[in-house]
Design a protein around this motif. Structure first.
Motif, PDB file in Angstrom:
ATOM      1  N   LEU A 252       0.856  -1.183   0.000  1.00 54.17           N
ATOM      2  CA  LEU A 252       0.000   0.000   0.000  1.00 54.17           C
ATOM      3  C   LEU A 252       0.892   1.233   0.000  1.00 54.17           C
ATOM      4  CD1 LEU A 252      -2.831  -0.844   2.578  1.00 54.17           C
ATOM      5  CD2 LEU A 252      -2.850  -1.117   0.091  1.00 54.17           C
ATOM      6  N   SER A 253       0.517   2.230  -0.772  1.00 57.71           N
ATOM      7  CA  SER A 253       1.354   3.420  -0.838  1.00 57.71           C
ATOM      8  C   SER A 253       1.004   4.442   0.229  1.00 57.71           C
ATOM      9  CB  SER A 253       1.233   4.070  -2.227  1.00 57.71           C
ATOM     10  OG  SER A 253      -0.081   4.558  -2.451  1.00 57.71           O
ATOM     11  N   GLY A 254      -0.163   4.294   0.847  1.00 63.07           N
ATOM     12  CA  GLY A 254      -0.521   5.253   1.882  1.00 63.07           C
ATOM     13  C   GLY A 254      -1.842   4.897   2.535  1.00 63.07           C
ATOM     14  N   ALA A 255      -2.069   5.509   3.677  1.00 63.91           N
ATOM     15  CA  ALA A 255      -3.338   5.341   4.390  1.00 63.91           C
ATOM     16  C   ALA A 255      -3.656   6.648   5.097  1.00 63.91           C
ATOM     17  CB  ALA A 255      -3.269   4.204   5.393  1.00 63.91           C
ATOM     18  N   ALA A 256      -4.945   6.941   5.205  1.00 66.02           N
ATOM     19  CA  ALA A 256      -5.429   8.095   5.963  1.00 66.02           C
ATOM     20  C   ALA A 256      -6.372   7.569   7.026  1.00 66.02           C
ATOM     21  CB  ALA A 256      -6.132   9.096   5.049  1.00 66.02           C
ATOM     22  N   LEU A 257      -6.097   7.906   8.280  1.00 66.39           N
ATOM     23  CA  LEU A 257      -6.858   7.361   9.394  1.00 66.39           C
ATOM     24  C   LEU A 257      -7.435   8.494  10.236  1.00 66.39           C
ATOM     25  CD1 LEU A 257      -4.280   4.661  10.578  1.00 66.39           C
ATOM     26  CD2 LEU A 257      -6.112   4.402   8.886  1.00 66.39           C
ATOM     27  N   ASP A 258      -8.734   8.414  10.479  1.00 70.82           N
ATOM     28  CA  ASP A 258      -9.389   9.334  11.406  1.00 70.82           C
ATOM     29  C   ASP A 258      -9.797   8.619  12.681  1.00 70.82           C
ATOM     30  OD1 ASP A 258     -10.483  11.985  11.987  1.00 70.82           O
ATOM     31  OD2 ASP A 258     -12.459  11.048  11.819  1.00 70.82           O
ATOM     32  N   VAL A 259      -9.612   7.300  12.706  1.00 69.12           N
ATOM     33  CA  VAL A 259     -10.079   6.458  13.821  1.00 69.12           C
ATOM     34  C   VAL A 259      -9.014   5.421  14.146  1.00 69.12           C
ATOM     35  CG1 VAL A 259     -12.550   6.766  13.417  1.00 69.12           C
ATOM     36  CG2 VAL A 259     -11.292   5.053  12.110  1.00 69.12           C
ATOM     37  N   TYR A 260      -9.017   4.963  15.427  1.00 70.25           N
ATOM     38  CA  TYR A 260      -7.934   4.127  15.911  1.00 70.25           C
ATOM     39  C   TYR A 260      -8.469   3.096  16.903  1.00 70.25           C
ATOM     40  CZ  TYR A 260      -5.772   8.243  13.981  1.00 70.25           C
ATOM     41  OH  TYR A 260      -5.442   9.256  13.124  1.00 70.25           O
ATOM     42  N   ASP A 261      -7.674   2.038  17.130  1.00 67.64           N
ATOM     43  CA  ASP A 261      -8.053   1.031  18.118  1.00 67.64           C
ATOM     44  C   ASP A 261      -8.214   1.673  19.485  1.00 67.64           C
ATOM     45  OD1 ASP A 261      -7.994  -0.971  16.229  1.00 67.64           O
ATOM     46  OD2 ASP A 261      -5.952  -1.580  16.678  1.00 67.64           O
ATOM     47  N   SER A 262      -7.274   2.534  19.833  1.00 62.02           N
ATOM     48  CA  SER A 262      -7.313   3.272  21.092  1.00 62.02           C
ATOM     49  C   SER A 262      -7.231   4.752  20.766  1.00 62.02           C
ATOM     50  CB  SER A 262      -6.135   2.853  21.988  1.00 62.02           C
ATOM     51  OG  SER A 262      -6.115   3.611  23.178  1.00 62.02           O
ATOM     52  N   GLU A 263      -8.138   5.531  21.348  1.00 63.16           N
ATOM     53  CA  GLU A 263      -8.168   6.959  21.023  1.00 63.16           C
ATOM     54  C   GLU A 263      -7.990   7.797  22.276  1.00 63.16           C
ATOM     55  OE1 GLU A 263     -11.580   7.946  18.666  1.00 63.16           O
ATOM     56  OE2 GLU A 263     -10.985   6.603  17.033  1.00 63.16           O
ATOM     57  N   PRO A 264      -6.981   8.703  22.278  1.00 60.43           N
ATOM     58  CA  PRO A 264      -5.971   8.863  21.222  1.00 60.43           C
ATOM     59  C   PRO A 264      -4.950   7.734  21.249  1.00 60.43           C
ATOM     60  CG  PRO A 264      -5.462  10.300  23.053  1.00 60.43           C
ATOM     61  CD  PRO A 264      -6.794   9.677  23.379  1.00 60.43           C
ATOM     62  N   PRO A 265      -4.238   7.513  20.132  1.00 65.70           N
ATOM     63  CA  PRO A 265      -3.190   6.493  20.139  1.00 65.70           C
ATOM     64  C   PRO A 265      -2.117   6.854  21.162  1.00 65.70           C
ATOM     65  CG  PRO A 265      -3.690   7.238  17.900  1.00 65.70           C
ATOM     66  CD  PRO A 265      -4.368   8.177  18.828  1.00 65.70           C
ATOM     67  N   GLY A 266      -1.473   5.839  21.732  1.00 63.59           N
ATOM     68  CA  GLY A 266      -0.413   6.078  22.695  1.00 63.59           C
ATOM     69  C   GLY A 266       0.779   6.787  22.078  1.00 63.59           C
ATOM     70  N   ALA A 267       1.575   7.388  22.939  1.00 63.17           N
ATOM     71  CA  ALA A 267       2.746   8.130  22.458  1.00 63.17           C
ATOM     72  C   ALA A 267       3.703   7.235  21.679  1.00 63.17           C
ATOM     73  CB  ALA A 267       3.459   8.777  23.637  1.00 63.17           C
ATOM     74  N   ASP A 268       3.734   5.938  22.020  1.00 65.74           N
ATOM     75  CA  ASP A 268       4.638   5.006  21.350  1.00 65.74           C
ATOM     76  C   ASP A 268       3.943   4.192  20.264  1.00 65.74           C
ATOM     77  OD1 ASP A 268       3.027   3.597  23.053  1.00 65.74           O
ATOM     78  OD2 ASP A 268       4.615   2.304  23.849  1.00 65.74           O
ATOM     79  N   ASP A 269       2.727   4.583  19.903  1.00 69.25           N
ATOM     80  CA  ASP A 269       2.012   3.857  18.849  1.00 69.25           C
ATOM     81  C   ASP A 269       2.795   3.949  17.546  1.00 69.25           C
ATOM     82  OD1 ASP A 269       0.104   3.248  16.665  1.00 69.25           O
ATOM     83  OD2 ASP A 269      -1.389   3.231  18.261  1.00 69.25           O
ATOM     84  N   PRO A 270       3.078   2.817  16.885  1.00 69.03           N
ATOM     85  CA  PRO A 270       3.888   2.841  15.658  1.00 69.03           C
ATOM     86  C   PRO A 270       3.267   3.652  14.526  1.00 69.03           C
ATOM     87  CG  PRO A 270       2.952   0.655  16.033  1.00 69.03           C
ATOM     88  CD  PRO A 270       2.720   1.437  17.275  1.00 69.03           C
ATOM     89  N   LEU A 271       1.967   3.882  14.573  1.00 70.23           N
ATOM     90  CA  LEU A 271       1.370   4.706  13.530  1.00 70.23           C
ATOM     91  C   LEU A 271       1.961   6.115  13.522  1.00 70.23           C
ATOM     92  CD1 LEU A 271      -2.422   3.791  13.793  1.00 70.23           C
ATOM     93  CD2 LEU A 271      -0.905   3.330  11.849  1.00 70.23           C
ATOM     94  N   ARG A 272       2.363   6.596  14.685  1.00 73.93           N
ATOM     95  CA  ARG A 272       2.885   7.958  14.773  1.00 73.93           C
ATOM     96  C   ARG A 272       4.200   8.131  14.013  1.00 73.93           C
ATOM     97  NH1 ARG A 272       0.391  11.248  18.608  1.00 73.93           N
ATOM     98  NH2 ARG A 272      -1.016  10.185  20.068  1.00 73.93           N
ATOM     99  N   SER A 273       4.893   7.038  13.768  1.00 76.45           N
ATOM    100  CA  SER A 273       6.170   7.133  13.054  1.00 76.45           C
ATOM    101  C   SER A 273       6.073   6.668  11.609  1.00 76.45           C
ATOM    102  CB  SER A 273       7.245   6.321  13.792  1.00 76.45           C
ATOM    103  OG  SER A 273       6.865   4.961  13.914  1.00 76.45           O
TER     104      SER A 273
END
Length: 325
Positions: A252-273
């Motif tokens: 996949l070349s990209g993803a846009a997410l407005d929703v998450y398993d945990s909201e807000p995602p944790g500081a160490d959530d890999p999505l943030r990087s």
């Protein structure tokens, strides 16, 4: 007779009274003593009506329903009813209503903007230029016009997405549990065919037992190479680890997410990087216009409930006629 209304949204008590106090003198508004489960259970026995908590923190599960013998109506001030035990509420004869459709255009606009941002690499280009770069030809930017867009779910949001993407010249297809009579030019496909043929896949389906984990590693692998995923539904519909793996592999070349398993995602959530993920704070439907429509829908239903008229948008199969206990 006075109706006891327990207001659970995460707003100051003064704000809740200001928003809901315009109803009439038949409603007495209360709030829990604290925003925790114990305070919720303490407050429920006196409640005739509950206005739910859109954050999900104070949801009514089966135990909470047992603590609410007088409850006649639950109005959720959102489209999603996550966390509430709809079966337990139905068995207790309590109608649960949401605010279906109030933010459909707002969410669909976000989906359209997110797809454009991904295809044209707007976020990454901005980052590189601020760092001193000039990424004019370092990425392949694609046009949305002519793209194959798949919409998973065809409620108000999905239908609005079909109209908006179709207006920009996309080839729009959709999947839902049943084909719709009015599809605004979108073609109906089964889910696997839709997944395999979508350059842009938009998720706009409710989170249910059927849809939880719907997009796992196997289904994501069936998407065309280089496709993008736009999720404005619920985080639990997509296997996050599988999504990250698909993005890191380049499938996949990209993803846009407005929703998450945990909201807000944790500081160490890999999505943030993940640099090829566009992150949004569950704000796709948060516009002044949508908020105004939501508030009006809630007020209209509360007025109907205490006025002896059927309420709208009941989602758990209970009759929309509200009866006092």
């Amino acid at each position: 007779m006075i109706w006891k209304l327990l207001a659970l949204p995460p707003l100051p008590e003064e704000a809740l009274r200001g928003l809901l106090g315009s109803l009439d003198d038949r409603i007495d508004i209360t709030v829990p003593a604290r925003r925790d489960r114990a305070a919720l259970l303490e407050a429920l026995p006196e409640a005739d009506i509950v206005v739910g908590d859109w954050s999900g923190m104070l949801a009514l599960d089966a135990e909470a329903v047992r603590h609410a013998p007088r409850l006649a109506f639950l109005q959720q001030p959102s489209v999603g009813v996550d966390g509430h035990d709809l079966d337990a509420l139905a068995k207790a004869g309590v109608p649960v209503a949401n605010t279906a459709g109030v933010n459909a255009d707002a969410v669909a606009e976000w989906c359209l903007a997110a797809a454009l941002a991904l295809l044209r690499h707007l976020a990454s280009s901005d980052r590189e230029m601020r760092a001193g770069g000039w990424p004019q030809f370092t990425v392949q930017r694609r046009e949305l016009a002519g793209a194959r867009v798949g919409v998973v779910g065809f409620g108000p949001v999905g239908a609005s997405c079909a109209r908006k993407f179709g207006a920009l010249g996309c080839q729009v297809s959709y999947w839902s549990r049943t084909a719709k009579q009015e599809s605004y030019g979108a073609a109906y496909l089964d889910l696997d065919s839709l997944t395999a043929s979508s350059d842009v896949l938009v998720l706009a389906v409710p989170l249910t037992d059927e849809t939880r984990g719907m997009f796992d590693a196997v289904r994501l692998s069936r998407m065309p190479a280089g496709a993008v995923l736009v999720n404005a539904a619920r985080g639990g519909i997509v296997d996050q680890d599988a999504l990250i793996a698909s993005l890191e592999s380049g499938h996949l070349s990209g993803a846009a997410l407005d929703v998450y398993d945990s909201e807000p995602p944790g500081a160490d959530d890999p999505l943030r990087s993940c640099t090829n993920v566009l992150l949004s704070p569950h704000a796709a439907g948060a516009t002044p216009q949508a908020t105004g429509r939501l508030l009006q829908a809630v007020l209209d239903n509360l007025a109907a409930a205490v006025g002896g008229r059927p309420v709208a948008n009941v989602v758990n199969g209970v009759t929309p006629a509200i009866r006092r206990r």
